[in-house]
Design a protein around this motif. Structure first.
Motif, PDB file in Angstrom:
ATOM      1  N   LYS A   1      -8.894   2.226   3.793  1.00 33.32           N
ATOM      2  CA  LYS A   1      -8.169   1.094   3.232  1.00 33.32           C
ATOM      3  C   LYS A   1      -7.063   0.711   4.207  1.00 33.32           C
ATOM      4  CE  LYS A   1      -6.056  -0.352  -1.121  1.00 33.32           C
ATOM      5  NZ  LYS A   1      -5.913  -0.019  -2.545  1.00 33.32           N
ATOM      6  N   TRP A   2      -6.954  -0.604   4.487  1.00 31.47           N
ATOM      7  CA  TRP A   2      -5.936  -1.097   5.415  1.00 31.47           C
ATOM      8  C   TRP A   2      -5.450  -2.453   4.928  1.00 31.47           C
ATOM      9  CZ3 TRP A   2      -5.563  -5.259   8.944  1.00 31.47           C
ATOM     10  CH2 TRP A   2      -4.494  -5.165   9.859  1.00 31.47           C
TER      11      TRP A   2
ATOM     12  N   GLY B   1      -2.234   1.756   5.664  1.00 29.39           N
ATOM     13  CA  GLY B   1      -3.526   2.168   5.135  1.00 29.39           C
ATOM     14  C   GLY B   1      -3.710   3.667   5.192  1.00 29.39           C
TER      15      GLY B   1
ATOM     16  N   LYS C   1     -10.692  -3.136   2.607  1.00 28.26           N
ATOM     17  CA  LYS C   1     -11.304  -1.805   2.506  1.00 28.26           C
ATOM     18  C   LYS C   1     -12.636  -1.841   3.252  1.00 28.26           C
ATOM     19  CE  LYS C   1     -11.163   0.576  -1.181  1.00 28.26           C
ATOM     20  NZ  LYS C   1     -12.261   0.625  -2.149  1.00 28.26           N
TER      21      LYS C   1
ATOM     22  N   VAL D   1       0.840  -1.199   0.000  1.00 31.04           N
ATOM     23  CA  VAL D   1       0.000   0.000   0.000  1.00 31.04           C
ATOM     24  C   VAL D   1       0.876   1.251   0.000  1.00 31.04           C
ATOM     25  CG1 VAL D   1      -1.762   1.303   1.247  1.00 31.04           C
ATOM     26  CG2 VAL D   1      -1.844  -1.206   1.238  1.00 31.04           C
TER      27      VAL D   1
END
Length: 451
Positions: free
Chosen positions: A368-369, A355, A373, A311
Protein backbone atom coordinates in the motif's frame (compact mmCIF):
# COMPACT_ATOMS: atom_id res chain seq x y z
CA UNK A 1 10.50 20.27 37.72
CA UNK A 2 9.88 16.92 36.04
CA UNK A 3 6.65 16.72 34.05
CA UNK A 4 4.71 13.57 34.82
CA UNK A 5 4.08 11.53 31.64
CA UNK A 6 0.46 10.81 30.70
CA UNK A 7 -1.41 7.64 31.44
CA UNK A 8 -2.01 5.45 28.39
CA UNK A 9 -5.11 3.31 27.90
CA UNK A 10 -5.05 1.21 24.73
CA UNK A 11 -8.29 -0.68 23.99
CA UNK A 12 -8.08 -3.18 21.14
CA UNK A 13 -11.27 -4.78 19.86
CA UNK A 14 -11.07 -8.21 18.21
CA UNK A 15 -12.28 -8.55 14.59
CA UNK A 16 -14.06 -5.19 14.55
CA UNK A 17 -14.56 -4.19 10.92
CA UNK A 18 -14.26 -0.66 9.55
CA UNK A 19 -18.02 -0.50 8.90
CA UNK A 20 -19.37 -1.58 12.29
CA UNK A 21 -19.29 1.60 14.40
CA UNK A 22 -21.67 4.50 14.04
CA UNK A 23 -18.77 6.95 13.59
CA UNK A 24 -17.57 4.86 10.63
CA UNK A 25 -20.97 4.55 8.98
CA UNK A 26 -22.35 1.55 10.88
CA UNK A 27 -23.97 1.60 14.30
CA UNK A 28 -27.76 1.65 13.82
CA UNK A 29 -27.28 0.28 10.30
CA UNK A 30 -25.70 -2.78 11.90
CA UNK A 31 -28.49 -3.09 14.46
CA UNK A 32 -26.47 -1.65 17.34
CA UNK A 33 -25.93 2.04 18.07
CA UNK A 34 -22.44 2.74 19.44
CA UNK A 35 -22.92 6.07 21.26
CA UNK A 36 -19.90 5.86 23.58
CA UNK A 37 -17.34 5.14 20.87
CA UNK A 38 -19.04 7.65 18.56
CA UNK A 39 -18.63 10.30 21.27
CA UNK A 40 -14.97 9.31 21.67
CA UNK A 41 -14.54 9.88 17.94
CA UNK A 42 -16.01 13.37 18.23
CA UNK A 43 -13.51 14.20 20.98
CA UNK A 44 -10.39 12.81 19.32
CA UNK A 45 -8.45 12.06 16.16
CA UNK A 46 -10.44 9.62 14.03
CA UNK A 47 -8.17 7.72 11.65
CA UNK A 48 -9.77 6.76 8.35
CA UNK A 49 -6.70 5.03 6.94
CA UNK A 50 -5.24 3.12 9.89
CA UNK A 51 -3.81 -0.26 8.87
CA UNK A 52 -3.01 -3.54 10.61
CA UNK A 53 -1.78 -7.03 9.78
CA UNK A 54 -3.70 -10.00 8.40
CA UNK A 55 -5.17 -11.42 11.62
CA UNK A 56 -4.92 -11.64 15.41
CA UNK A 57 -1.37 -12.89 16.07
CA UNK A 58 0.56 -10.85 13.48
CA UNK A 59 -1.20 -7.62 14.44
CA UNK A 60 -0.57 -8.14 18.15
CA UNK A 61 3.09 -8.94 17.52
CA UNK A 62 3.40 -5.78 15.38
CA UNK A 63 1.77 -3.71 18.11
CA UNK A 64 3.96 -5.11 20.86
CA UNK A 65 7.29 -4.84 18.98
CA UNK A 66 6.87 -2.15 16.31
CA UNK A 67 8.08 -4.78 13.83
CA UNK A 68 6.29 -6.50 10.97
CA UNK A 69 5.55 -10.14 11.88
CA UNK A 70 7.71 -11.41 9.02
CA UNK A 71 10.59 -10.25 11.27
CA UNK A 72 9.39 -11.66 14.60
CA UNK A 73 8.13 -15.07 13.45
CA UNK A 74 4.80 -14.44 15.25
CA UNK A 75 2.77 -14.75 12.08
CA UNK A 76 -0.19 -17.01 12.77
CA UNK A 77 -2.40 -18.60 15.39
CA UNK A 78 -1.02 -21.90 16.64
CA UNK A 79 -2.89 -24.56 18.68
CA UNK A 80 -2.10 -25.00 22.36
CA UNK A 81 0.97 -27.05 23.19
CA UNK A 82 2.96 -25.97 20.14
CA UNK A 83 5.74 -23.32 20.11
CA UNK A 84 4.24 -19.88 19.53
CA UNK A 85 4.46 -16.21 20.28
CA UNK A 86 7.31 -13.76 20.73
CA UNK A 87 10.74 -14.93 21.80
CA UNK A 88 12.18 -13.28 24.93
CA UNK A 89 14.71 -11.32 22.82
CA UNK A 90 11.89 -9.13 21.53
CA UNK A 91 11.27 -6.01 23.64
CA UNK A 92 7.56 -5.24 24.00
CA UNK A 93 5.96 -1.85 24.42
CA UNK A 94 5.03 -3.05 27.91
CA UNK A 95 8.72 -3.53 28.73
CA UNK A 96 9.63 -0.11 27.35
CA UNK A 97 6.96 1.63 29.43
CA UNK A 98 7.71 -0.50 32.49
CA UNK A 99 11.33 0.63 32.20
CA UNK A 100 10.13 4.24 31.98
CA UNK A 101 8.44 3.96 35.39
CA UNK A 102 4.91 3.05 34.31
CA UNK A 103 2.66 0.61 36.13
CA UNK A 104 1.57 -1.78 33.37
CA UNK A 105 -1.29 -4.23 33.02
CA UNK A 106 -2.83 -6.38 30.30
CA UNK A 107 -6.48 -7.36 30.63
CA UNK A 108 -7.82 -9.54 27.84
CA UNK A 109 -6.63 -11.69 24.95
CA UNK A 110 -2.85 -12.07 24.59
CA UNK A 111 -2.16 -14.57 21.75
CA UNK A 112 1.63 -14.07 21.78
CA UNK A 113 2.78 -17.02 23.88
CA UNK A 114 0.94 -19.43 26.16
CA UNK A 115 3.56 -20.73 28.60
CA UNK A 116 5.75 -19.42 31.38
CA UNK A 117 8.27 -16.95 30.04
CA UNK A 118 6.00 -15.76 27.24
CA UNK A 119 2.84 -14.72 29.06
CA UNK A 120 2.05 -11.00 29.53
CA UNK A 121 3.30 -11.00 33.13
CA UNK A 122 6.69 -12.08 31.75
CA UNK A 123 6.65 -9.64 28.84
CA UNK A 124 6.38 -6.21 30.41
CA UNK A 125 3.11 -6.27 32.32
CA UNK A 126 2.95 -6.12 36.10
CA UNK A 127 -0.37 -7.95 36.08
CA UNK A 128 -2.52 -9.86 33.63
CA UNK A 129 -5.99 -11.35 33.41
CA UNK A 130 -7.40 -12.98 30.31
CA UNK A 131 -6.86 -15.77 27.80
CA UNK A 132 -3.45 -16.78 26.45
CA UNK A 133 -4.72 -17.70 22.98
CA UNK A 134 -8.09 -17.02 21.36
CA UNK A 135 -11.87 -16.99 21.81
CA UNK A 136 -12.88 -19.87 19.53
CA UNK A 137 -11.34 -22.21 22.10
CA UNK A 138 -14.45 -21.49 24.20
CA UNK A 139 -16.29 -23.80 21.80
CA UNK A 140 -14.00 -26.77 22.47
CA UNK A 141 -15.61 -28.19 25.60
CA UNK A 142 -19.07 -28.23 23.96
CA UNK A 143 -17.78 -29.94 20.81
CA UNK A 144 -18.52 -33.65 20.25
CA UNK A 145 -15.48 -35.82 20.90
CA UNK A 146 -13.41 -33.17 22.67
CA UNK A 147 -10.74 -34.96 24.70
CA UNK A 148 -8.82 -32.84 27.27
CA UNK A 149 -6.23 -35.60 27.61
CA UNK A 150 -5.18 -34.91 24.00
CA UNK A 151 -5.93 -31.21 23.57
CA UNK A 152 -5.12 -28.94 26.55
CA UNK A 153 -8.16 -27.50 28.29
CA UNK A 154 -8.55 -23.77 27.58
CA UNK A 155 -8.50 -21.56 30.66
CA UNK A 156 -9.06 -18.00 31.73
CA UNK A 157 -5.83 -17.11 33.54
CA UNK A 158 -4.24 -14.46 35.72
CA UNK A 159 -0.72 -13.65 36.74
CA UNK A 160 1.61 -11.04 38.22
CA UNK A 161 5.20 -10.24 37.41
CA UNK A 162 7.68 -12.57 39.08
CA UNK A 163 5.21 -15.35 39.93
CA UNK A 164 3.71 -18.30 38.03
CA UNK A 165 0.38 -17.68 36.29
CA UNK A 166 -2.64 -19.63 37.46
CA UNK A 167 -5.78 -21.01 35.88
CA UNK A 168 -9.00 -19.39 37.10
CA UNK A 169 -11.80 -21.08 35.14
CA UNK A 170 -12.30 -23.28 32.11
CA UNK A 171 -12.79 -21.01 29.13
CA UNK A 172 -16.14 -22.36 27.93
CA UNK A 173 -19.16 -20.71 26.32
CA UNK A 174 -20.36 -19.31 29.64
CA UNK A 175 -16.98 -17.72 30.37
CA UNK A 176 -16.83 -16.43 26.82
CA UNK A 177 -19.95 -14.37 27.56
CA UNK A 178 -18.61 -13.11 30.89
CA UNK A 179 -14.98 -12.32 30.19
CA UNK A 180 -15.21 -8.78 28.78
CA UNK A 181 -17.24 -7.64 31.77
CA UNK A 182 -14.61 -8.98 34.14
CA UNK A 183 -11.60 -7.63 32.28
CA UNK A 184 -13.27 -4.20 32.22
CA UNK A 185 -13.83 -4.39 35.99
CA UNK A 186 -10.18 -5.26 36.51
CA UNK A 187 -9.03 -2.47 34.23
CA UNK A 188 -10.98 0.06 36.27
CA UNK A 189 -9.63 -1.37 39.53
CA UNK A 190 -6.07 -1.10 38.16
CA UNK A 191 -6.60 2.54 37.17
CA UNK A 192 -8.04 3.33 40.59
CA UNK A 193 -5.06 1.82 42.38
CA UNK A 194 -2.49 3.62 40.24
CA UNK A 195 -4.37 6.92 40.52
CA UNK A 196 -4.32 6.61 44.30
CA UNK A 197 -0.57 5.99 44.14
CA UNK A 198 -0.08 8.94 41.72
CA UNK A 199 1.81 6.65 39.36
CA UNK A 200 1.51 6.84 35.55
CA UNK A 201 -0.01 3.70 34.11
CA UNK A 202 -0.33 1.79 30.86
CA UNK A 203 -3.49 -0.28 30.61
CA UNK A 204 -3.56 -2.54 27.56
CA UNK A 205 -7.13 -3.81 27.16
CA UNK A 206 -7.46 -6.34 24.31
CA UNK A 207 -11.21 -7.05 24.38
CA UNK A 208 -12.51 -10.38 23.10
CA UNK A 209 -15.51 -8.99 21.17
CA UNK A 210 -16.37 -9.37 18.26
CA UNK A 211 -14.37 -12.57 17.67
CA UNK A 212 -16.38 -15.73 17.04
CA UNK A 213 -18.28 -17.18 18.82
CA UNK A 214 -19.73 -13.66 19.05
CA UNK A 215 -21.82 -14.12 22.18
CA UNK A 216 -22.83 -11.20 24.43
CA UNK A 217 -22.80 -11.02 28.20
CA UNK A 218 -26.16 -12.20 29.65
CA UNK A 219 -26.98 -8.59 30.57
CA UNK A 220 -26.84 -7.68 26.87
CA UNK A 221 -28.47 -10.78 25.37
CA UNK A 222 -31.52 -9.60 23.43
CA UNK A 223 -30.67 -5.94 24.10
CA UNK A 224 -30.77 -4.80 20.46
CA UNK A 225 -33.33 -7.21 19.03
CA UNK A 226 -30.95 -7.77 16.11
CA UNK A 227 -29.22 -10.96 17.30
CA UNK A 228 -26.06 -11.97 19.13
CA UNK A 229 -23.66 -10.05 16.91
CA UNK A 230 -25.43 -6.71 17.43
CA UNK A 231 -25.87 -7.44 21.14
CA UNK A 232 -22.12 -8.12 21.44
CA UNK A 233 -21.36 -4.85 19.67
CA UNK A 234 -23.63 -2.99 22.09
CA UNK A 235 -21.77 -4.66 24.95
CA UNK A 236 -18.40 -3.65 23.51
CA UNK A 237 -19.54 -0.03 23.24
CA UNK A 238 -20.74 -0.15 26.85
CA UNK A 239 -17.43 -1.60 28.11
CA UNK A 240 -15.50 1.19 26.41
CA UNK A 241 -17.88 3.66 28.03
CA UNK A 242 -17.30 2.16 31.48
CA UNK A 243 -13.54 2.67 31.12
CA UNK A 244 -13.99 6.25 29.88
CA UNK A 245 -16.35 7.02 32.77
CA UNK A 246 -13.79 5.71 35.25
CA UNK A 247 -11.09 7.94 33.74
CA UNK A 248 -13.38 10.95 34.21
CA UNK A 249 -14.41 9.94 37.73
CA UNK A 250 -10.75 9.68 38.74
CA UNK A 251 -10.05 13.15 37.35
CA UNK A 252 -7.61 11.77 34.78
CA UNK A 253 -9.26 12.91 31.56
CA UNK A 254 -6.65 15.52 30.58
CA UNK A 255 -3.79 13.33 31.78
CA UNK A 256 -4.72 10.21 29.83
CA UNK A 257 -4.09 9.27 26.22
CA UNK A 258 -6.88 6.91 25.17
CA UNK A 259 -6.52 4.80 22.04
CA UNK A 260 -9.24 2.58 20.64
CA UNK A 261 -8.98 0.34 17.59
CA UNK A 262 -9.25 -3.12 16.11
CA UNK A 263 -6.71 -5.86 15.45
CA UNK A 264 -7.89 -6.66 11.93
CA UNK A 265 -10.79 -6.59 9.51
CA UNK A 266 -14.22 -8.00 10.24
CA UNK A 267 -15.20 -11.47 11.39
CA UNK A 268 -16.07 -13.59 8.35
CA UNK A 269 -17.28 -16.87 9.85
CA UNK A 270 -21.03 -17.30 9.58
CA UNK A 271 -23.37 -16.65 11.32
CA UNK A 272 -21.09 -14.00 12.85
CA UNK A 273 -20.35 -12.09 9.65
CA UNK A 274 -19.09 -8.53 10.05
CA UNK A 275 -18.58 -5.71 7.57
CA UNK A 276 -15.76 -3.44 6.44
CA UNK A 277 -18.19 -0.81 5.15
CA UNK A 278 -17.11 0.53 1.73
CA UNK A 279 -14.02 -1.67 1.62
CA UNK A 280 -13.92 -5.18 0.20
CA UNK A 281 -12.84 -8.26 2.09
CA UNK A 282 -12.19 -9.52 5.60
CA UNK A 283 -9.20 -10.50 7.69
CA UNK A 284 -6.88 -13.25 6.37
CA UNK A 285 -6.79 -11.39 3.02
CA UNK A 286 -4.89 -8.46 1.52
CA UNK A 287 -8.13 -6.75 0.52
CA UNK A 288 -8.64 -3.28 1.95
CA UNK A 289 -11.33 -4.55 4.31
CA UNK A 290 -8.70 -6.74 5.96
CA UNK A 291 -6.05 -4.03 6.36
CA UNK A 292 -8.02 -0.88 7.17
CA UNK A 293 -9.66 -0.71 10.60
CA UNK A 294 -11.19 1.86 12.96
CA UNK A 295 -8.74 3.74 15.16
CA UNK A 296 -9.35 6.72 17.46
CA UNK A 297 -7.01 8.69 19.74
CA UNK A 298 -8.14 11.09 22.47
CA UNK A 299 -5.81 13.29 24.51
CA UNK A 300 -7.69 16.43 25.62
CA UNK A 301 -5.71 19.62 25.15
CA UNK A 302 -3.00 17.83 23.13
CA UNK A 303 -4.69 16.04 20.22
CA UNK A 304 -7.29 18.18 18.45
CA UNK A 305 -10.54 16.51 17.35
CA UNK A 306 -10.41 15.89 13.61
CA UNK A 307 -10.53 13.17 10.96
CA UNK A 308 -7.57 12.07 8.85
CA UNK A 309 -7.15 9.96 5.72
CA UNK A 310 -3.35 9.81 6.03
CA UNK A 311 -1.72 6.36 5.91
CA UNK A 312 -0.87 5.01 9.37
CA UNK A 313 0.19 1.54 10.51
CA UNK A 314 -0.11 -0.24 13.83
CA UNK A 315 3.68 -0.60 14.10
CA UNK A 316 3.76 3.21 14.41
CA UNK A 317 2.26 2.99 17.90
CA UNK A 318 5.46 1.44 19.29
CA UNK A 319 7.83 4.40 18.75
CA UNK A 320 5.01 6.91 19.24
CA UNK A 321 3.97 5.59 22.66
CA UNK A 322 7.61 5.20 23.64
CA UNK A 323 8.12 8.91 22.99
CA UNK A 324 4.92 9.80 24.85
CA UNK A 325 6.36 7.94 27.85
CA UNK A 326 9.74 9.64 27.55
CA UNK A 327 11.69 6.63 26.33
CA UNK A 328 12.98 5.24 23.02
CA UNK A 329 12.80 2.00 21.00
CA UNK A 330 15.83 -0.30 21.12
CA UNK A 331 18.52 0.60 18.58
CA UNK A 332 19.88 -2.90 17.99
CA UNK A 333 17.13 -4.15 15.67
CA UNK A 334 15.00 -3.11 12.73
CA UNK A 335 11.95 -1.13 13.89
CA UNK A 336 9.29 -0.71 11.19
CA UNK A 337 7.10 1.70 13.14
CA UNK A 338 7.48 5.43 12.55
CA UNK A 339 7.04 7.98 15.34
CA UNK A 340 3.78 9.79 14.51
CA UNK A 341 3.47 11.93 17.64
CA UNK A 342 4.11 15.23 15.83
CA UNK A 343 1.38 14.35 13.33
CA UNK A 344 -1.05 13.35 16.06
CA UNK A 345 -0.38 16.59 17.95
CA UNK A 346 -0.91 18.66 14.80
CA UNK A 347 2.72 19.82 14.71
CA UNK A 348 3.29 18.02 11.42
CA UNK A 349 0.83 18.46 8.53
CA UNK A 350 1.02 14.92 7.15
CA UNK A 351 1.69 11.40 8.36
CA UNK A 352 5.37 10.45 8.39
CA UNK A 353 4.45 7.31 6.46
CA UNK A 354 3.63 6.87 2.74
CA UNK A 355 3.05 3.13 2.70
CA UNK A 356 4.03 -0.34 3.86
CA UNK A 357 4.48 -3.95 2.65
CA UNK A 358 1.77 -6.44 3.54
CA UNK A 359 2.69 -10.05 4.21
CA UNK A 360 0.49 -12.99 5.05
CA UNK A 361 2.83 -15.35 6.87
CA UNK A 362 6.01 -15.37 4.72
CA UNK A 363 4.33 -14.34 1.48
CA UNK A 364 4.37 -10.75 0.23
CA UNK A 365 0.75 -10.25 -0.85
CA UNK A 366 0.45 -6.52 -1.47
CA UNK A 367 1.97 -3.08 -0.94
CA UNK A 368 0.00 0.00 0.00
CA UNK A 369 1.36 3.42 -0.99
CA UNK A 370 -0.54 6.69 -0.56
CA UNK A 371 -3.89 6.28 -2.37
CA UNK A 372 -2.88 3.06 -4.15
CA UNK A 373 -2.54 -0.64 -3.45
CA UNK A 374 -0.61 -3.11 -5.60
CA UNK A 375 -1.48 -6.79 -5.24
CA UNK A 376 1.19 -9.35 -6.09
CA UNK A 377 -1.08 -12.21 -4.97
CA UNK A 378 -4.86 -12.20 -5.38
CA UNK A 379 -7.28 -13.74 -2.89
CA UNK A 380 -10.57 -11.98 -2.23
CA UNK A 381 -12.01 -14.40 0.36
CA UNK A 382 -10.03 -16.44 2.91
CA UNK A 383 -9.14 -19.95 1.76
CA UNK A 384 -10.10 -19.37 -1.88
CA UNK A 385 -6.47 -20.00 -2.73
CA UNK A 386 -4.17 -17.11 -3.65
CA UNK A 387 -3.34 -16.56 -7.31
CA UNK A 388 0.19 -15.39 -8.09
CA UNK A 389 -0.20 -12.50 -10.52
CA UNK A 390 2.16 -12.29 -13.47
CA UNK A 391 1.28 -8.61 -13.76
CA UNK A 392 0.32 -7.21 -10.35
CA UNK A 393 -3.02 -5.47 -9.99
CA UNK A 394 -2.94 -1.78 -9.13
CA UNK A 395 -5.94 -0.04 -7.57
CA UNK A 396 -6.66 3.58 -6.74
CA UNK A 397 -8.44 3.18 -3.40
CA UNK A 398 -10.04 6.63 -3.48
CA UNK A 399 -11.82 6.05 -6.78
CA UNK A 400 -12.16 2.29 -6.44
CA UNK A 401 -12.68 1.21 -2.80
CA UNK A 402 -13.90 -2.24 -3.89
CA UNK A 403 -10.62 -2.91 -5.77
CA UNK A 404 -12.37 -3.85 -9.01
CA UNK A 405 -10.70 -1.77 -11.76
CA UNK A 406 -6.99 -2.22 -12.52
CA UNK A 407 -5.32 1.21 -12.76
CA UNK A 408 -2.09 -0.01 -14.38
CA UNK A 409 -2.83 1.54 -17.77
CA UNK A 410 -3.56 5.05 -16.47
CA UNK A 411 -1.45 5.19 -13.31
CA UNK A 412 1.37 2.76 -13.94
CA UNK A 413 3.93 5.31 -12.69
CA UNK A 414 2.91 4.30 -9.17
CA UNK A 415 4.68 0.97 -9.61
CA UNK A 416 8.02 2.81 -9.37
CA UNK A 417 7.80 4.03 -5.76
CA UNK A 418 6.05 0.79 -4.75
CA UNK A 419 8.87 -1.34 -6.20
CA UNK A 420 11.44 0.83 -4.39
CA UNK A 421 9.54 0.31 -1.13
CA UNK A 422 9.60 -3.46 -1.70
CA UNK A 423 13.31 -3.46 -2.51
CA UNK A 424 14.20 -1.42 0.57
CA UNK A 425 12.18 -3.66 2.88
CA UNK A 426 13.56 -6.88 1.43
CA UNK A 427 17.10 -5.51 1.72
CA UNK A 428 16.42 -4.89 5.41
CA UNK A 429 15.35 -8.53 5.77
CA UNK A 430 18.75 -9.55 4.43
CA UNK A 431 20.52 -7.28 6.93
CA UNK A 432 18.27 -8.38 9.78
CA UNK A 433 17.24 -11.99 8.99
CA UNK A 434 13.75 -12.92 10.22
CA UNK A 435 13.26 -14.95 13.38
CA UNK A 436 11.94 -18.38 12.39
CA UNK A 437 8.44 -19.30 13.65
CA UNK A 438 8.63 -21.52 16.72
CA UNK A 439 12.13 -20.35 17.66
CA UNK A 440 13.20 -21.40 21.20
CA UNK A 441 13.46 -19.01 24.13
CA UNK A 442 17.23 -18.72 23.85
CA UNK A 443 17.21 -17.77 20.16
CA UNK A 444 19.11 -14.54 19.48
CA UNK A 445 19.02 -13.16 15.92
CA UNK A 446 22.24 -11.83 14.47
CA UNK A 447 22.31 -8.90 12.07
CA UNK A 448 24.54 -9.44 9.05
CA UNK A 449 27.49 -7.22 8.37
CA UNK A 450 27.37 -4.74 5.48
CA UNK A 451 28.39 -5.64 1.94
Amino acid sequence: MTVRPPNIVLILADNLGWGELGCYGGGVLRGAPTPRIDALSEEGLTCLNFNVESDCVPTRSALMTGRHPIRTGAMQSVPAGLPQGLIPWEITIGQLLQGAGYATACFGKWHLGDREGRLPKDRGFDEWYGIPRTSNEAMFTAAPGFDPTIVPMPYVMEGVKGAPARNLAVYDLEQRRLIDGELTRRTIDFMERQSAAARPFFAYVPLTQLHFPTLPHPDFAGRTGAGDFADAMAEMDHRVGEILDAIDRLGLREDTLVLFGSDNGPEFRRPWRGTAGPWRGTYHTAMEGGLRVPFILRWPGRIAPRRTTDVLHITDLYPTLARVAGTSPPADRAIDGIDQLDFFLGERAKSARDGFPYYIKTELRAVKWRDWKMHLMWEVEPNEGPIKLETPYLFNLVRDPKEETDANMDEGWVRGPIRRLIEAFQDSLKTHPPIPPGAPDDFVPRAKAGP
